[in-house]
Motif scaffolding. Sequence first.
Motif, mmCIF file in Angstrom:
data_model
loop_
_atom_site.group_PDB
_atom_site.id
_atom_site.type_symbol
_atom_site.label_atom_id
_atom_site.label_comp_id
_atom_site.label_asym_id
_atom_site.label_seq_id
_atom_site.Cartn_x
_atom_site.Cartn_y
_atom_site.Cartn_z
ATOM 1 N N PRO A 151 -23.941 22.334 -50.149
ATOM 2 C CA PRO A 151 -24.262 23.518 -50.963
ATOM 3 C C PRO A 151 -23.000 24.186 -51.513
ATOM 4 C CG PRO A 151 -25.505 23.518 -48.905
ATOM 5 C CD PRO A 151 -24.499 22.422 -48.792
ATOM 6 N N ASP A 152 -23.171 24.902 -52.613
ATOM 7 C CA ASP A 152 -22.058 25.648 -53.200
ATOM 8 C C ASP A 152 -21.453 26.584 -52.163
ATOM 9 O OD1 ASP A 152 -22.511 24.400 -55.597
ATOM 10 O OD2 ASP A 152 -23.659 26.064 -56.469
ATOM 11 N N GLY A 153 -20.146 26.641 -52.146
ATOM 12 C CA GLY A 153 -19.452 27.531 -51.232
ATOM 13 C C GLY A 153 -19.172 26.925 -49.870
ATOM 14 N N VAL A 154 -19.687 25.715 -49.617
ATOM 15 C CA VAL A 154 -19.457 25.048 -48.335
ATOM 16 C C VAL A 154 -18.324 24.046 -48.496
ATOM 17 C CG1 VAL A 154 -20.446 23.523 -46.582
ATOM 18 C CG2 VAL A 154 -21.845 25.338 -47.590
ATOM 19 N N ASP A 155 -17.359 24.097 -47.599
ATOM 20 C CA ASP A 155 -16.245 23.160 -47.643
ATOM 21 C C ASP A 155 -16.702 21.812 -47.110
ATOM 22 O OD1 ASP A 155 -13.453 22.315 -47.804
ATOM 23 O OD2 ASP A 155 -13.535 22.329 -45.623
ATOM 24 N N PRO A 156 -16.629 20.743 -47.907
ATOM 25 C CA PRO A 156 -17.148 19.452 -47.445
ATOM 26 C C PRO A 156 -16.420 18.904 -46.224
ATOM 27 C CG PRO A 156 -16.026 19.221 -49.557
ATOM 28 C CD PRO A 156 -16.151 20.678 -49.299
ATOM 29 N N ALA A 157 -15.118 19.139 -46.124
ATOM 30 C CA ALA A 157 -14.382 18.638 -44.954
ATOM 31 C C ALA A 157 -14.843 19.343 -43.686
ATOM 32 C CB ALA A 157 -12.885 18.821 -45.157
ATOM 33 N N ALA A 158 -15.034 20.658 -43.779
ATOM 34 C CA ALA A 158 -15.489 21.418 -42.611
ATOM 35 C C ALA A 158 -16.915 21.022 -42.236
ATOM 36 C CB ALA A 158 -15.411 22.920 -42.893
ATOM 37 N N GLU A 159 -17.770 20.816 -43.230
ATOM 38 C CA GLU A 159 -19.147 20.420 -42.944
ATOM 39 C C GLU A 159 -19.200 19.013 -42.371
ATOM 40 O OE1 GLU A 159 -23.375 20.539 -42.719
ATOM 41 O OE2 GLU A 159 -21.754 22.039 -42.666
ATOM 42 N N THR A 160 -18.329 18.142 -42.856
ATOM 43 C CA THR A 160 -18.260 16.789 -42.297
ATOM 44 C C THR A 160 -17.878 16.838 -40.827
ATOM 45 O OG1 THR A 160 -17.684 15.846 -44.448
ATOM 46 C CG2 THR A 160 -17.095 14.557 -42.501
ATOM 47 N N LEU A 161 -16.888 17.638 -40.489
ATOM 48 C CA LEU A 161 -16.459 17.761 -39.100
ATOM 49 C C LEU A 161 -17.568 18.367 -38.242
ATOM 50 C CD1 LEU A 161 -14.398 17.580 -36.860
ATOM 51 C CD2 LEU A 161 -13.395 19.730 -37.678
ATOM 52 N N ARG A 162 -18.275 19.375 -38.767
ATOM 53 C CA ARG A 162 -19.371 19.995 -38.002
ATOM 54 C C ARG A 162 -20.454 18.966 -37.689
ATOM 55 N NH1 ARG A 162 -24.358 22.843 -38.535
ATOM 56 N NH2 ARG A 162 -24.613 22.187 -40.707
ATOM 57 N N ARG A 163 -20.832 18.196 -38.696
ATOM 58 C CA ARG A 163 -21.849 17.170 -38.477
ATOM 59 C C ARG A 163 -21.331 16.083 -37.536
ATOM 60 N NH1 ARG A 163 -26.231 16.818 -42.318
ATOM 61 N NH2 ARG A 163 -26.290 18.805 -43.434
ATOM 62 N N ALA A 164 -20.081 15.720 -37.692
ATOM 63 C CA ALA A 164 -19.508 14.687 -36.829
ATOM 64 C C ALA A 164 -19.600 15.104 -35.359
ATOM 65 C CB ALA A 164 -18.060 14.429 -37.222
ATOM 66 N N ARG A 165 -19.289 16.334 -35.066
ATOM 67 C CA ARG A 165 -19.346 16.804 -33.684
ATOM 68 C C ARG A 165 -20.784 16.793 -33.153
ATOM 69 N NH1 ARG A 165 -14.793 21.362 -34.777
ATOM 70 N NH2 ARG A 165 -13.074 20.368 -33.630
ATOM 71 N N LEU A 166 -21.726 17.205 -33.984
ATOM 72 C CA LEU A 166 -23.129 17.206 -33.558
ATOM 73 C C LEU A 166 -23.624 15.788 -33.313
ATOM 74 C CD1 LEU A 166 -24.637 19.908 -35.948
ATOM 75 C CD2 LEU A 166 -24.482 20.064 -33.460
ATOM 76 N N TYR A 167 -23.291 14.873 -34.203
ATOM 77 C CA TYR A 167 -23.776 13.498 -34.076
ATOM 78 C C TYR A 167 -23.105 12.791 -32.892
ATOM 79 C CZ TYR A 167 -25.424 14.418 -38.863
ATOM 80 O OH TYR A 167 -26.023 14.962 -39.983
ATOM 81 N N ALA A 168 -21.844 13.109 -32.660
ATOM 82 C CA ALA A 168 -21.163 12.542 -31.494
ATOM 83 C C ALA A 168 -21.826 13.024 -30.208
ATOM 84 C CB ALA A 168 -19.688 12.922 -31.513
ATOM 85 N N ALA A 169 -22.143 14.319 -30.157
ATOM 86 C CA ALA A 169 -22.796 14.862 -28.975
ATOM 87 C C ALA A 169 -24.186 14.266 -28.775
ATOM 88 C CB ALA A 169 -22.885 16.386 -29.090
ATOM 89 N N ALA A 170 -24.821 13.833 -29.869
ATOM 90 C CA ALA A 170 -26.154 13.227 -29.785
ATOM 91 C C ALA A 170 -26.113 11.786 -29.303
ATOM 92 C CB ALA A 170 -26.834 13.291 -31.148
ATOM 93 N N GLY A 171 -24.917 11.207 -29.206
ATOM 94 C CA GLY A 171 -24.805 9.855 -28.672
ATOM 95 C C GLY A 171 -24.431 8.786 -29.663
ATOM 96 N N ALA A 172 -24.008 9.177 -30.877
ATOM 97 C CA ALA A 172 -23.588 8.168 -31.855
ATOM 98 C C ALA A 172 -22.376 7.402 -31.327
ATOM 99 C CB ALA A 172 -23.250 8.829 -33.188
ATOM 100 N N ASP A 173 -22.352 6.099 -31.587
ATOM 101 C CA ASP A 173 -21.224 5.256 -31.188
ATOM 102 C C ASP A 173 -20.080 5.328 -32.184
ATOM 103 O OD1 ASP A 173 -22.173 3.628 -28.780
ATOM 104 O OD2 ASP A 173 -23.809 3.290 -30.201
ATOM 105 N N CYS A 174 -20.394 5.651 -33.436
ATOM 106 C CA CYS A 174 -19.419 5.619 -34.525
ATOM 107 C C CYS A 174 -19.876 6.616 -35.581
ATOM 108 C CB CYS A 174 -19.350 4.201 -35.093
ATOM 109 S SG CYS A 174 -18.090 3.909 -36.363
ATOM 110 N N LEU A 175 -18.944 7.169 -36.331
ATOM 111 C CA LEU A 175 -19.253 8.109 -37.395
ATOM 112 C C LEU A 175 -18.799 7.534 -38.729
ATOM 113 C CD1 LEU A 175 -18.055 11.316 -35.562
ATOM 114 C CD2 LEU A 175 -20.419 10.568 -35.854
ATOM 115 N N TYR A 176 -19.623 7.714 -39.746
ATOM 116 C CA TYR A 176 -19.395 7.064 -41.040
ATOM 117 C C TYR A 176 -19.474 8.097 -42.170
ATOM 118 C CZ TYR A 176 -20.211 3.565 -44.788
ATOM 119 O OH TYR A 176 -20.149 2.788 -45.914
ATOM 120 N N PRO A 177 -18.377 8.812 -42.438
ATOM 121 C CA PRO A 177 -18.378 9.760 -43.562
ATOM 122 C C PRO A 177 -18.169 9.005 -44.876
ATOM 123 C CG PRO A 177 -16.262 9.837 -42.454
ATOM 124 C CD PRO A 177 -17.118 8.859 -41.680
#
Length: 240
Positions: A151-177
Amino acid sequence: MTASGLRALHHGRAPGDPLVLPGPWDAASARALADAGFPALALPSAGVAASLGYEDGETPADEMFAAVARIARAVPVPVSADIEAGYGLPPAELVERLLAAGAVGCNLEDTVDGVLLDAGRQADRLAAVRAAAGDALFVNARIDTYVTGVPDGVDPAAETLRRARLYAAAGADCLYPILAPPEVFGPLADALPGLPLNALAVPDGPGPRRLGELGATRITFGPGLQRRAMAAVREIAAGL
């Protein structure tokens, strides 16, 4: 090879020596890549779709799983399959169909119908897939912040990191931005030490070795190889 074997290929790698996984689109291309010595293969949904006569994202689930099964049967190396957002299947059924097809890994993206999913909802789905699969499936969580957009006003790098942390905590073996700028991988690797990161190599971008030096653990090519093969076919056809 099992998912544990595929998982092991992602760890203990030196910078500049990432795991390179080319993407076959049918059994013949898979055999050629396995014969070339690649230790595993990563099927791209777009390449498989093109080989079946569909646009990317329009392959029926039954046809995609059948294609995965044909490829997995054709090669002695582990196969990971890009199954888009999972075709709306419940996590347990999705895992069951992947394993029945012979895949030991999968990509799951966080975009449905061109819309970026809520990160918490996607993390819950990843956790359910992990619970259903146990250790039998290598789960590569695709982060679409740079392909679908934020969304407008959201920093893509920060949002990528936020999602990466959530997906890692959910048990993902690898992250693919996917399609993330190369400079994103260093901060991600620093923030999530030990968790493999998948980079997409593109024709005009850094090569696999450089992407590895920048922090990527695994390099894939999407439908790039299938498109190059078709370009060669068109050149041959023009000559004929």
